[in-house]
Scaffold this active site. Sequence first.
Site, PDB file in Angstrom:
ATOM      1  N   ASP A  19      23.052  45.767  25.168  1.00 15.69           N
ATOM      2  CA  ASP A  19      21.693  45.144  26.029  1.00 15.69           C
ATOM      3  C   ASP A  19      21.175  45.328  24.686  1.00 15.69           C
ATOM      4  OD1 ASP A  19      22.657  46.698  28.164  1.00 15.69           O
ATOM      5  OD2 ASP A  19      22.446  49.267  27.057  1.00 15.69           O
ATOM      6  N   GLU A 184      18.538  44.424  36.652  1.00 16.06           N
ATOM      7  CA  GLU A 184      18.617  45.226  35.216  1.00 16.06           C
ATOM      8  C   GLU A 184      18.164  44.198  33.754  1.00 16.06           C
ATOM      9  OE1 GLU A 184      21.629  47.803  34.814  1.00 16.06           O
ATOM     10  OE2 GLU A 184      22.426  46.318  34.155  1.00 16.06           O
TER      11      GLU A 184
END
Length: 304
Positions: A19, A184
């Site tokens: 991420d 996401e």
Amino acid sequence: MPFTVKGQGPAGQNPLLADPTIFYYKGIYYLYGTNGHNANEGFTAYTSADQRNWFYRGIVLKKGTSFGTRGFWAPQVVHYKGRFYMAYTADEHIAIAVADSPLGPFQQQEIKALDTSVKMIDPFLLFEKDKVYLYHVRLQNGNRIFVGEMNKDLSAIKTATVKECIHADAGWENTANAKWGVTEGPTVVKRGRYYYLIYSANDFRNPDYAVGFATGTSPYGPWEKYSGNPVLSQQTTGNNGTGHGDLFKDAQGNWHYVFHTHYAAATVAPRRTALIRVTFEKTANGEEVITADPRTFHFLNVVQ
């Protein structure tokens, strides 16, 4: 030739950040992400002046000085009103810490998460004129991307402004046909009159985890998904689990996407950090689309 990271990272290994996000400020690139060595202790950072030579800079947010006991995921750092703010996930909630330097220490005077009635992850702050928008993922009937306007001091979301942006409803977004669909890792940029919502879909453990985008004419959309999605995937990089990153512009004005892949073909974690050059290209019908150049794909690696 792969880009390199100089200096000792955690356990003497490469960044292994999932991420990831890169924040560019005054000639320096700052790299943050979910710590693959220990995501339960906070966030570390790396810096570079040229994107080729990276240096480990240590812990910039430590558990106990800001909200969270475990699962420190998906940070974003912004410069706002003379200070540096880190929006991040911990305990499946979103919190915002502040520092006087991009290297922290990021802390909260009052240790708390944003007040919401649902679990939320993956924050992204967009500053548009005199308003601040928080794009994020709500864990309700799947991982769904929402947006809401924030108070100007970044202390709270204006509940009445919250609206869903997108959820997994395209074939490439749920290749496992899971009951709990996943979209996401939002990043939003504006170009001309259009807003580009870049996101990842599928469970992160799925080899088909990939990146697409949708466009809208306001921070709230309505969002139209690009028919050519995904624009970054296993087919682009040759690596499983390609996705969940952040778009940034370098010192020369070129766009890049920093993201993670699975560690290896048969191993998901710890995930590896990579970069790829992207462009906004005009199609024959005048539509502007995001394209990732596979020739520029590379991992960040430590110099032993």
